[in-house]
Design a protein around this motif. Structure first.
Motif, PDB file in Angstrom:
ATOM      1  N   SER B 129       0.594  -1.337  -0.248  1.00 50.08           N
ATOM      2  CA  SER B 129      -0.185   0.339  -0.363  1.00 50.08           C
ATOM      3  C   SER B 129       1.039   1.238  -0.128  1.00 50.08           C
ATOM      4  CB  SER B 129      -0.551   0.147   0.960  1.00 50.08           C
ATOM      5  OG  SER B 129      -1.627  -1.001   1.040  1.00 50.08           O
ATOM      6  N   ARG B 142      -5.615  11.776  -5.418  1.00 42.90           N
ATOM      7  CA  ARG B 142      -5.822   9.933  -5.316  1.00 42.90           C
ATOM      8  C   ARG B 142      -5.528   9.228  -6.614  1.00 42.90           C
ATOM      9  NH1 ARG B 142     -10.963  12.699  -3.432  1.00 42.90           N
ATOM     10  NH2 ARG B 142     -10.347  12.860  -1.081  1.00 42.90           N
ATOM     11  N   SER B 143      -5.263   8.726  -7.536  1.00 42.39           N
ATOM     12  CA  SER B 143      -4.953   7.918  -8.673  1.00 42.39           C
ATOM     13  C   SER B 143      -3.040   8.399  -9.249  1.00 42.39           C
ATOM     14  CB  SER B 143      -5.915   8.073  -9.376  1.00 42.39           C
ATOM     15  OG  SER B 143      -6.392   9.815  -9.660  1.00 42.39           O
ATOM     16  N   TYR B 178      -9.839   2.863 -17.833  1.00 43.57           N
ATOM     17  CA  TYR B 178      -9.071   3.889 -17.103  1.00 43.57           C
ATOM     18  C   TYR B 178      -7.393   4.391 -17.590  1.00 43.57           C
ATOM     19  CZ  TYR B 178     -12.072   1.763 -14.256  1.00 43.57           C
ATOM     20  OH  TYR B 178     -13.834   0.736 -13.317  1.00 43.57           O
ATOM     21  N   ASN B 182      -6.888   4.353  -8.621  1.00 42.18           N
ATOM     22  CA  ASN B 182      -6.732   4.782  -7.026  1.00 42.18           C
ATOM     23  C   ASN B 182      -6.272   3.596  -6.121  1.00 42.18           C
ATOM     24  OD1 ASN B 182      -8.599   3.060  -6.950  1.00 42.18           O
ATOM     25  ND2 ASN B 182     -10.245   4.185  -7.163  1.00 42.18           N
ATOM     26  N   ASP B 184      -7.866   2.093  -3.884  1.00 42.14           N
ATOM     27  CA  ASP B 184      -8.362   0.289  -3.614  1.00 42.14           C
ATOM     28  C   ASP B 184      -8.544  -0.716  -5.000  1.00 42.14           C
ATOM     29  OD1 ASP B 184     -11.817  -0.488  -4.657  1.00 42.14           O
ATOM     30  OD2 ASP B 184     -10.549  -0.894  -2.137  1.00 42.14           O
ATOM     31  N   GLN B 185      -8.316  -0.176  -6.144  1.00 45.27           N
ATOM     32  CA  GLN B 185      -8.049  -0.529  -7.196  1.00 45.27           C
ATOM     33  C   GLN B 185      -6.625  -1.649  -7.438  1.00 45.27           C
ATOM     34  OE1 GLN B 185      -8.935   2.670  -9.831  1.00 45.27           O
ATOM     35  NE2 GLN B 185     -10.277   1.553 -10.777  1.00 45.27           N
ATOM     36  N   ARG B 187      -4.904  -1.554  -4.457  1.00 44.33           N
ATOM     37  CA  ARG B 187      -5.342  -2.980  -3.548  1.00 44.33           C
ATOM     38  C   ARG B 187      -5.666  -4.116  -4.124  1.00 44.33           C
ATOM     39  NH1 ARG B 187      -6.841  -0.150   0.888  1.00 44.33           N
ATOM     40  NH2 ARG B 187      -4.985   0.702   2.149  1.00 44.33           N
ATOM     41  N   ARG B 191      -4.482  -9.074  -3.828  1.00 46.87           N
ATOM     42  CA  ARG B 191      -5.321  -9.660  -3.319  1.00 46.87           C
ATOM     43  C   ARG B 191      -5.489 -11.081  -4.537  1.00 46.87           C
ATOM     44  NH1 ARG B 191      -9.395  -6.165   0.686  1.00 46.87           N
ATOM     45  NH2 ARG B 191      -9.348  -6.848   2.127  1.00 46.87           N
ATOM     46  N   ALA B 209     -17.458  -8.921  -4.608  1.00 48.91           N
ATOM     47  CA  ALA B 209     -17.108  -7.526  -5.048  1.00 48.91           C
ATOM     48  C   ALA B 209     -15.442  -7.409  -5.389  1.00 48.91           C
ATOM     49  CB  ALA B 209     -17.069  -6.573  -3.042  1.00 48.91           C
ATOM     50  N   TRP B 210     -15.494  -7.990  -6.129  1.00 46.89           N
ATOM     51  CA  TRP B 210     -13.855  -7.387  -7.096  1.00 46.89           C
ATOM     52  C   TRP B 210     -13.953  -5.761  -7.945  1.00 46.89           C
ATOM     53  CZ3 TRP B 210     -10.033  -9.860  -5.877  1.00 46.89           C
ATOM     54  CH2 TRP B 210      -9.897 -11.142  -5.539  1.00 46.89           C
ATOM     55  N   THR B 211     -12.981  -5.589  -8.080  1.00 50.46           N
ATOM     56  CA  THR B 211     -13.072  -4.379  -8.212  1.00 50.46           C
ATOM     57  C   THR B 211     -13.197  -4.738 -10.070  1.00 50.46           C
ATOM     58  OG1 THR B 211     -10.875  -4.197  -9.128  1.00 50.46           O
ATOM     59  CG2 THR B 211     -11.458  -2.575  -6.799  1.00 50.46           C
ATOM     60  N   VAL B 212     -14.336  -3.904 -10.542  1.00 48.56           N
ATOM     61  CA  VAL B 212     -14.382  -3.434 -11.521  1.00 48.56           C
ATOM     62  C   VAL B 212     -13.406  -3.408 -13.097  1.00 48.56           C
ATOM     63  CG1 VAL B 212     -15.736  -2.406 -13.269  1.00 48.56           C
ATOM     64  CG2 VAL B 212     -16.670  -2.192 -11.535  1.00 48.56           C
ATOM     65  N   ILE B 213     -12.634  -3.553 -12.566  1.00 51.51           N
ATOM     66  CA  ILE B 213     -10.627  -2.884 -13.336  1.00 51.51           C
ATOM     67  C   ILE B 213     -10.835  -5.150 -13.868  1.00 51.51           C
ATOM     68  CG2 ILE B 213      -9.091  -2.638 -11.361  1.00 51.51           C
ATOM     69  CD1 ILE B 213      -7.816  -1.297 -13.843  1.00 51.51           C
ATOM     70  N   ASP B 215     -12.443  -6.983 -12.757  1.00 55.33           N
ATOM     71  CA  ASP B 215     -14.012  -7.819 -13.516  1.00 55.33           C
ATOM     72  C   ASP B 215     -13.197  -8.592 -15.050  1.00 55.33           C
ATOM     73  OD1 ASP B 215     -16.274  -7.274 -11.671  1.00 55.33           O
ATOM     74  OD2 ASP B 215     -15.294  -8.664 -11.391  1.00 55.33           O
TER      75      ASP B 215
END
Lengths: 732, 227
Positions: B129, B142-143, B178, B182, B184-185, B187, B191, B209-213, B215
């Motif tokens: 992180s 933030r990104s 994208y 950010n 969250d993505q 991290r 995982r 609840a995986w991030t859209v990216i 998916d």
């Protein structure tokens, strides 16, 4: 006299020495036995009831009850044996009649015997736990007569044969049947059931099994059902005439099973005459019959409902996906309404308004209407058409009926927000062009939408109406304040509150000089009375009426859009102009200008301008001329394009995109609302909750929801739990 | 004769002569701290009072580790350095004390062995992180742009997940949903590598609840496998 003792008087019992004649019992019995014989021989008239009763009484009194009873049994049995033989020897038809006659006789005899032996019945029999006389008589009849080896089967077969003959159309002696059946019932329910009913039911099952097989092969569905219904009614009638009422349910079950249950699917799917054909051809009677018959068997109605649902879905799906249908939105919607009407009528007339069928119909409609993404737009166009001209001259009640039907379709829509967008656009056009046939009808629909969707849905729409009214008042005030009207063109202004109207902001074009004066006057007037407001002319939305004089002096009044007016007015001062020159002079955006020029030069009957070259496309150096030779049958020529139309593909795409954009903040607001109250929640639950909250407007896409969650995480409204990545937490 | 106890000499701290130096609380320190500070001085940019990129370059030369090496990043993490390319005195002190290094040779040895620091999973996640955080150079940023993300992935995860990193980097360069990612993505990548087997993508559940990216990445992987 000497003292006499008082003696208590004793009265002694009268000791009457009864000489008990040892032969007394025997003698008395003989009297009674003889009486029984006489009774059975129809000679009862010569007997003295009182004497016989006394004899029986005495026997019991003197403790000879046992003898009396057993004598009764023996005597009656021997008589019944005789009777049984005479019945057995009866030939053919006479068998039942003989049985019946003898039964009646026996009952009469039994009654008399019972009366005579009443004392025994009341005292000796209960205390010795023997069967009472009447019952005894019935039991003996049963055992000796009915269950005699020859009679038992013959009786059964005879009865069943009569039923068969009646089923085959013969007339039988129902009274006799009734009596015989009643006899069996009197003998006990188990006798009726074992000796008759059981066999009756199994024979009937066979009969109907065969018959139904035959019918299935030879009849079409409607005829078969008629026959089945007839048979069912016959059986019910049969029971009421000569069987025990409790048999009704049993025999109807047999008929239902054999005639309906076994052939349910064959009937429903029968080619050319099955359920689907009945639905298509509106065969209300046949459908009603099917409903009432199938209702009687388990899963019968489910089968009907499922087939109907599948068919409706299919029909609906074809309707909404047919590219031909999609060209005419009004027709498209009308067909949907017609389809609904058709099935509503069927459910009403044939299915007794059964709620499960109604629900199935509704869910089918909901399913296929949403298969076509343009349904919301089309429904709005349908409403537009009705409110613009379709409902002209229609009475108030009928208008309500049409609007209610529209609301019904609206309820099926999943994407109600898309409908709202189009409805707003179309309403704006109707209001601004003054083309609505009835203000009341418009308002009535708004009220219905409000009831269905809440205040937010309609607040802007109502704002539009308010603006129209206010504009009217403003115009009144404006003209009242103008002392010198002079030659300036008469101006009608609608002042639209930004935000209520679906306006696309577009730069103001250059208005002709003739107009500038009065426009300024209005602006000054308005801003004078409304402080702190800003006005901007929406030149992409107005209309104008022009008086035009053509080559041979023919005058016409042209009804055009504002853009078209700007273009045409240029030709007052120039004979020829290129597209580019027009663009520069008017300041109209190029794409709009091209459409505008096309409508003025390329449409037959409306070509007030001439174009060189004559092609349909507009190029920048195409030249335009005032068309001297223009002619039209009508004095008033309408060229403006303000009528709501079905969107072109690119426009449709654009609207879709705007709708998607609008949905994002709504989804985010829902997420924040939910998380604020729940604090922590896992992913699947958020998606479910959001969907539930928004379902009255649209069905949110789970991927879009996920993206919004991520965006909210990035903006630190939410955070993801460090350990359980499926869990989200609200950050205050 | 007993040796007189030698007290720890209290160094007369020469306070930094630089005008823009940050004020230091004057505490008595041992020799170790003194040496750490001296090391700091040897790299510091005198006007800024911080070690700047040039100073870091010099340091890298001294310890013979490239400045793009993951160990420099780990070093920064140990220091909890806030600003990329700069070390403050506090951060320097923190880092070196953590490494137990107060001379140049000790420092060199410590930095060389830094990659072993990440064996403990909790430490690695924290570092992971941090690596993202370190790239946020602007305030309120933030990104981080995709290019940098790809480089970072190579530095930080390649040793443990070489195949996966290659595929993900390939995907990130190809996709255009994208342009920056950010925290969250970021991290979610680690995982994902840890929890999902790339050979068993059929069991991947995109309703989780995986991030859209992620998916989208899985979709892309499946397509790639088909062809």
């Amino acid at each position: 006299m000497s003292s006499q003792k008082k003696r208590t008087f004793q009265i002694e019992a009268f000791k009457h020495r009864v000489v008990v004649d040892p032969k007394y019992a025997e003698k008395t019995w003989k009297v009674l036995e003889h009486a029984i014989h006489e009774i059975y021989n129809h000679n009862a008239s010569g007997l003295s009831f009182e004497e016989l009763y006394r004899n029986a009484y005495n026997m019991v009194l003197h403790k000879f009850g046992e003898k009396l009873y057993s004598g009764l049994v023996t005597t009656m049995t021997s008589h019944l044996k005789e009777i049984s033989q005479s019945i057995e020897s009866a030939q053919g038809e006479i068998f039942l009649e003989e049985l019946n006659r003898k039964w009646i006789d026996h009952n009469k005899a039994l009654q008399m015997i019972r009366d005579i032996l009443m004392y025994m019945d009341r005292t000796f029999i209960p205390s010795s736990h023997k069967t009472p006389v009447h019952e005894l008589g019935l039991n003996l009849w049963r055992d000796v007569v009915i269950h005699s080896s020859k009679t038992q089967a013959r009786l059964r077969d005879t009865l069943l044969e009569l039923v068969l003959r009646e089923r085959n159309g013969e007339v039988i002696n129902r009274g006799l049947m009734r009596n015989i059946i009643k006899m069996l019932m009197d003998l006990g329910l188990s006798v009726y059931q074992e000796d008759f009913e059981k066999h009756f039911l199994s024979v009937s099952a066979n009969f109907y099994c065969l018959e139904s097989q035959k019918f299935i092969e030879t009849c079409d569905c409607g005829d078969y059902l008629k026959k089945a219904e007839r048979r069912l009614n016959e059986e019910i009638e049969r029971v009421s005439h000569y069987l025990d009422p409790r048999s009704e349910i049993k025999i109807t079950n047999v008929v239902e099973k054999e005639m309906i249950d076994s052939h349910m699917h064959t009937l429903v799917h029968m080619e050319n005459s099955g359920l689907v054909n009945m639905l298509v051809d509106d065969k209300y009677e046949d459908l009603g019959r099917m409903y009432s018959l199938f209702r009687r068997v388990p899963t019968g109605l489910t089968v009907v409902k499922d087939v109907m649902t599948a068919f409706v879905r299919d029909t609906g799906k074809q309707l909404v996906m047919d590219p031909e249908r999609l060209r005419d939105p009004v027709d498209f919607v009308q067909r949907l309404l017609d389809l609904k009407d058709k099935y509503d009528k069927i459910i009403n007339m044939s299915f007794t308004n059964d709620k499960t069928f109604q629900n199935a119909l509704n869910s089918s409609f909901e399913h296929f209407i949403n298969l076509n993404a343009r349904s919301p737009e089309f429904i709005s166009l349908f409403v537009d058409d009705k409110l613009r001209r379709g409902l002209k001259g229609v009475g108030e009640e009928d208008v309500e009926i049409v609007l209610d039907k529209v609301m019904m379709l609206f309820r099926y829509l999943q994407e109600k927000d898309v409908f709202e967008k189009y409805y707003k656009q179309h309403l704006a056009k109707r209001l601004l062009s003054g083309k609505t046939i009835s203000d009341d009808a418009e308002r009535s629909l708004i009220v219905k939408l409000k009831t269905e969707c809440g205040y937010q849905f309609t607040s802007k729409l109502e704002g539009m109406f308010t603006d129209m009214k206010t504009s009217y008042d403003t115009m009144q005030g404006f003209y009242a304040s103008q002392s010198d009207v002079g030659d300036s063109p008469s101006l009608v202004v609608h002042v639209l509150t930004t935000g209520s109207w679906p306006t696309q902001p577009s730069p103001q074009c250059n208005l002709p000089s003739e107009l500038l004066g009065v426009c300024e006057k209005f602006r000054a007037y308005y801003l004078g009375t409304h402080n702190g407001r800003r006005l901007s002319w929406q030149t992409n939305m107005g209309t104008a009426d022009l008086k035009a004089t053509f080559g041979k002096g023919q005058k016409h009044e042209l009804n055009v859009s504002t853009y078209q007016m700007c273009v045409l007015m240029l030709f007052n001062n120039a004979d020829r102009l290129t597209c580019k020159e027009i663009e520069q002079a008017t300041g109209i955006p190029l794409l709009d200008l091209k459409r505008c020029l096309q409508s003025l030069a390329c449409v037959k009957g409306k070509n007030v301008l001439r174009k060189e070259p004559m092609s349909k496309d507009i190029a920048e150096d195409d030249t335009f001329f005032f068309n001297d030779k223009f002619t039209s049958k009508f004095f008033k020529v309408k060229i403006g394009t303000v009528v709501a139309q079905r969107e072109s593909e690119p426009e449709n795409l654009e609207t879709r995109q705007r709708v998607e954009e609008d949905r994002k903040p709504q989804i985010e607001a829902a997420i924040v609302r939910i998380m604020k109250s729940r604090r922590t929640l896992d992913h699947n639950n958020i998606v479910a909750e959001v969907t539930k909250q928004l379902q009255s407007r649209f069905l949110p896409n789970p991927v879009v929801i996920k993206k919004r969650i991520e965006s909210l995480i990035e903006r630190e409204f939410l955070e993801r739990d460090r350990v359980d990545r499926k869990l989200y937490r609200y950050l205050a | 004769m007993p040796r007189p106890k030698r007290k720890a000499a209290v160094p007369t701290r020469s306070s930094d002569a630089d005008s823009s130096a940050r004020p230091e609380p004057k505490k008595p320190r041992g020799n170790q701290f003194n040496r750490i500070d001296q090391l700091f001085e040897s790299y510091v940019n005198k006007t800024l009072g911080l070690i700047d990129p040039e100073g870091i370059e010099a340091l890298c030369n001294d310890v013979n580790v490239n400045h793009t090496d993951v160990r420099m990043l780990i070093f920064a993490w140990k220091m909890k350095a806030e600003k990329q390319g700069y070390f403050s005195k506090d951060e320097w002190r923190r880092g070196l004390k953590c490494l137990g290094a107060d001379t140049r040779p000790k420092l060199k040895k410590a930095i060389e062995g830094l990659d072993k620091e990440l064996k403990v999973p909790e430490c690695f996640e924290d570092f992971y992180s941090y690596a993202f955080q370190y790239c946020l150079t602007e305030e309120k940023q933030r990104s981080v742009d995709i290019e940098t993300i790809c480089e970072l992935l190579n530095i930080v995860l390649k040793s443990e997940f070489p195949n996966q990193v290659n595929l993900l980097v390939e995907y990130l360069k190809v996709q255009n949903d994208y342009r920056a990612l950010n925290m969250d993505q970021w991290r979610s990548f680690y995982r994902f590598f840890k929890e999902v087997d790339f050979h068993d993508l059929e069991n991947y559940d995109s309703s989780q609840a995986w991030t859209v990216i992620i998916d989208n990445f899985v979709e892309w992987l499946k397509e790639k496998e088909k062809n």
